[in-house]
Design a protein around this motif. Structure first.
Motif, PDB file in Angstrom:
ATOM      1  N   UNK A 212      34.722  30.494  53.679  1.00  0.00           N
ATOM      2  CA  UNK A 212      35.916  31.005  52.987  1.00  0.00           C
ATOM      3  C   UNK A 212      35.875  30.850  51.464  1.00  0.00           C
ATOM      4  N   UNK A 213      35.024  29.959  50.975  1.00  0.00           N
ATOM      5  CA  UNK A 213      34.921  29.780  49.518  1.00  0.00           C
ATOM      6  C   UNK A 213      34.149  30.929  48.847  1.00  0.00           C
ATOM      7  N   UNK A 218      35.904  38.680  56.154  1.00  0.00           N
ATOM      8  CA  UNK A 218      35.021  38.093  57.162  1.00  0.00           C
ATOM      9  C   UNK A 218      35.200  38.844  58.484  1.00  0.00           C
ATOM     10  N   UNK A 219      34.165  38.854  59.335  1.00  0.00           N
ATOM     11  CA  UNK A 219      34.260  39.640  60.571  1.00  0.00           C
ATOM     12  C   UNK A 219      35.266  39.064  61.557  1.00  0.00           C
ATOM     13  N   UNK A 220      35.900  39.953  62.308  1.00  0.00           N
ATOM     14  CA  UNK A 220      36.784  39.510  63.395  1.00  0.00           C
ATOM     15  C   UNK A 220      35.955  38.988  64.556  1.00  0.00           C
ATOM     16  N   UNK A 320      23.716  27.991  46.795  1.00  0.00           N
ATOM     17  CA  UNK A 320      24.994  27.815  46.098  1.00  0.00           C
ATOM     18  C   UNK A 320      26.048  27.185  47.003  1.00  0.00           C
ATOM     19  N   UNK A 321      25.940  27.429  48.293  1.00  0.00           N
ATOM     20  CA  UNK A 321      26.892  26.875  49.256  1.00  0.00           C
ATOM     21  C   UNK A 321      26.670  25.380  49.506  1.00  0.00           C
ATOM     22  N   UNK A 417      33.520  36.577  45.115  1.00  0.00           N
ATOM     23  CA  UNK A 417      34.093  37.095  46.365  1.00  0.00           C
ATOM     24  C   UNK A 417      34.297  38.605  46.276  1.00  0.00           C
ATOM     25  N   UNK A 418      34.779  39.068  45.135  1.00  0.00           N
ATOM     26  CA  UNK A 418      35.007  40.509  44.960  1.00  0.00           C
ATOM     27  C   UNK A 418      33.685  41.277  44.954  1.00  0.00           C
ATOM     28  N   UNK A 419      32.644  40.683  44.380  1.00  0.00           N
ATOM     29  CA  UNK A 419      31.326  41.313  44.392  1.00  0.00           C
ATOM     30  C   UNK A 419      30.829  41.462  45.837  1.00  0.00           C
ATOM     31  N   UNK A 420      31.019  40.413  46.627  1.00  0.00           N
ATOM     32  CA  UNK A 420      30.626  40.487  48.030  1.00  0.00           C
ATOM     33  C   UNK A 420      31.436  41.543  48.782  1.00  0.00           C
TER      34      UNK A 420
END
Length: 448
Positions: A212-213, A218-220, A320-321, A417-420
């Motif tokens: 979530x960071x 994210x997929x259902x 990075x994670x 996040x927006x880039x992803x």
């Protein structure tokens, strides 16, 4: 699905279609023999045991009989009896003879006409054909020679990073000895198949905590971890991903090949999970299927360069994670990246530069700690699907370049996040189209 009598009848119709396909396949292979467009001998030799495995003594032992073992409780006794009879008769009287004929054809007719060359340079117009396939798979116009050079430079860079890990963990021997240690010492491997599967479930939970960071979307659908089935484990790759059902009735499947546990080192697990499952293939493919505002071809068609480029980018994202704090797991990430870099060298070597299968295997043995069984499966895959393996690294390098462009242009306005979101919410796109999309997004964001 196998929920209704109609479902079972539909499967019988598909089975009859497959029986017909086995005959048409032989016709096409005859055309290949006549025009000298045939598979390398070693690949044909691999096909024969796979066909042999299907030649069981009776219908009940056939994998195609499996639906009968799953007959729903709400079927009547008459329906169950009728379907059991129909399946048994079709498998015994038509399917098994057709598969036997196909096996005999491949063994007795096709194998003697297979070719000695291992790459497409040995086919009529093979080099031009291969350049076309390289462009098609990477969705770029990169010349094959340039791809080969990119591979060589990436292999050199990653070897240097691997050596830093060797120094960090205090290994006294050279890099080759470090490879040998990681590939052979018992502490780096599981001895029980289920322990390997359980280990991937633990990694899944760890990755899920930090996703979530980095992602808004994210997929259902969820995914499960399963071992590769026994009938194909000897020739299957080390791992793969199968997408979930579009209607949500079946989760995605992260397949692990447990046939040779010495080909599944513990230090390679985090990076493999990031690539095949979340946020790699599972994210990209599941989100794509779940989109409602794009044409169906963007939801269900795939471009290998983007899809595999994204999965390899996901391995990079794991750094990075904070998922590679263990230097051995980071080495696993480098090892997997090395595989994709070596592919640029080996795939082009095999198909454009006259390399032999043995030469390709030796190159990969010299530059990675991979198990020999995995290397052989990889090289034979490149022989069978020319150009496909180029798309991973080319796709990843393109995505990293697009991200660097966005970070430079937007500065403090850049939102990862927006880039992803931009990468994941249009379905699968050719890299050139994705480049245009990100350029438009950068322009839009910069004016906000």
């Amino acid at each position: 699905p196998f929920k209704t009598v109609k479902d079972y009848q539909n499967w019988l119709a598909r089975l009859r279609g497959f029986i017909n396909w086995t005959k048409l396949a032989q016709q096409r292979m005859d055309e290949g023999i006549a025009s000298k467009v045939v598979l390398p001998r070693v690949l044909v030799e691999r096909i024969i045991p796979q066909l042999d495995a299907q030649l069981v003594t009776d219908a009940q032992s056939s994998i195609f009989y499996s639906p009968i073992n799953l007959l729903p409780d709400d079927f009547t006794a008459e329906q169950k009896s009728q379907l059991t009879t129909e399946y048994t008769q079709l498998i015994n009287a038509e399917l098994l003879p057709a598969l036997t004929q196909l096996r005999d054809y491949v063994k007795n007719d096709y194998l003697p006409n297979s070719r000695a060359s291992d790459g497409w340079w040995g086919l009529p117009n093979g080099k031009d054909w291969y350049q076309h396939l390289a462009n098609s798979h990477t969705t770029t116009t990169l010349p094959v020679d340039e791809i080969h050079q990119i591979g060589l430079s990436e292999v050199a860079r990653i070897l240097s990073e691997m050596d830093k890990v060797r120094v960090q963990v205090g290994f006294s021997g050279d890099l080759k000895a470090f490879f040998a240690s990681l590939s052979s010492e018992p502490q780096y491997f599981f001895t029980d198949r289920q322990d390997l599967i359980d280990g991937y479930m633990t990694i899944k939970n760890r990755i899920n905590q930090v996703l979530p960071q980095y992602f808004n979307v994210m997929p259902k659908a969820d995914y499960i971890v399963k071992p590769v089935e026994s009938f194909r484990e000897q020739s299957a790759a080390g791992a793969s991903y199968e997408s979930p059902a579009v209607d949500g009735s079946r989760p995605g499947i992260f397949y692990i090949n447990t046939y040779n546990l010495k080909a599944q080192p513990k230090w390679g697990m985090t990076t493999l999970s990031l690539h095949e499952a979340s946020p790699g293939h599972h994210f990209q493919i599941s989100i794509k299927q779940e989109l409602t505002e794009v044409p169906q071809f963007q939801r269900f068609q795939g471009y290998t360069a983007f899809e595999e480029g994204w999965a390899l980018y996901s391995e990079y994202l794991g750094v990075e994670m904070g998922l590679f704090n263990d230097p051995y797991q980071y080495f696993g990430k480098l090892s997997d990246e090395m595989l994709r870099a070596m592919r640029l060298v080996v795939d082009t070597g095999l198909h454009a530069k006259g390399w032999s299968r043995e030469q390709a295997i030796q190159y990969m043995m010299d530059n990675s700690p991979m198990a020999e069984s995995d290397i052989i499966a990889e090289v034979e895959r490149y022989m069978a699907i020319p150009g496909q393996a180029l798309s991973y690294k080319v796709g990843q390098l393109t995505i990293l370049r697009l991200r660097a462009d966005a970070e430079k242009a937007l500065g403090d306005k850049f939102d990862l996040k927006a880039f992803h979101d931009q990468l994941l919410t249009s379905g699968s796109l050719p890299m050139a189209v994705m480049e245009n999309k990100i350029a438009d997004w950068i322009e839009s964001e910069s004016t906000k």
